[in-house]
Design a protein around this motif. Structure first.
Motif, PDB file in Angstrom:
ATOM      1  N   ASP A  69     -17.635 -38.683 -60.111  1.00 11.48           N
ATOM      2  CA  ASP A  69     -17.488 -37.339 -60.684  1.00 11.48           C
ATOM      3  C   ASP A  69     -17.564 -37.340 -62.205  1.00 11.48           C
ATOM      4  N   GLY A  70     -17.803 -38.521 -62.822  1.00 14.94           N
ATOM      5  CA  GLY A  70     -17.940 -38.616 -64.272  1.00 14.94           C
ATOM      6  C   GLY A  70     -16.639 -38.701 -65.024  1.00 14.94           C
ATOM      7  N   THR A  71     -15.546 -39.055 -64.317  1.00 16.76           N
ATOM      8  CA  THR A  71     -14.236 -39.131 -64.975  1.00 16.76           C
ATOM      9  C   THR A  71     -13.581 -40.486 -64.739  1.00 16.76           C
ATOM     10  N   LYS A  78      -6.911 -37.796 -67.795  1.00 16.52           N
ATOM     11  CA  LYS A  78      -8.263 -37.849 -67.242  1.00 16.52           C
ATOM     12  C   LYS A  78      -9.267 -37.633 -68.368  1.00 16.52           C
ATOM     13  N   ARG A  80     -13.416 -37.473 -69.495  1.00 14.11           N
ATOM     14  CA  ARG A  80     -14.649 -37.015 -68.853  1.00 14.11           C
ATOM     15  C   ARG A  80     -15.883 -37.378 -69.654  1.00 14.11           C
ATOM     16  N   GLY A  82     -18.743 -37.852 -68.368  1.00 10.21           N
ATOM     17  CA  GLY A  82     -19.846 -37.158 -67.708  1.00 10.21           C
ATOM     18  C   GLY A  82     -20.480 -37.969 -66.599  1.00 10.21           C
TER      19      GLY A  82
END
Length: 105
Positions: A69-71, A78, A80, A82
């Motif tokens: 999920d890009g995290t 969390k 991110r 990407g």
């Protein structure tokens, strides 16, 4: 280090190494951007600086794999980078001072 955090129902944002900042009840549920260096924490809301605090952090390094999920999570936060980085191994380090700059769009 820069990360986004949601102000909890208890009015806190947890920082690296277990420290936290407490906010007004009117900000519960809002997302803030936190910039943390080894000596200072800056908090921005909607691109505006709302708080600066002196805090001492020890330099730290964490190695994580970016999820599908890009995290990934470091110090209960969390991050991110990407989905373009999914599956990659990243190293996050707190070094030097981080000063608020223009907000990326």
């Amino acid at each position: 280090m820069e990360f986004e955090a949601v102000i909890s129902p208890g009015r806190h944002v947890t920082l690296p190494q277990g420290q936290s900042l407490k906010f007004s009840p009117t900000l519960v549920g809002r997302t803030v951007t936190v910039w943390a260096s080894q000596r200072t924490v800056h908090v921005l809301l909607d691109g505006q600086l709302i708080r600066t605090r002196s805090m001492t952090f020890q330099p730290r390094r964490a190695i994580r794999r970016v999820g599908a999920d890009g995290t990934f999570v470091v110090a209960r936060q969390k991050l991110r980078p990407g989905v373009a980085h999914a599956g990659k191994t990243v190293t996050v380090a707190t070094v030097g001072d981080c000063q608020p700059g223009p907000r990326r769009r």
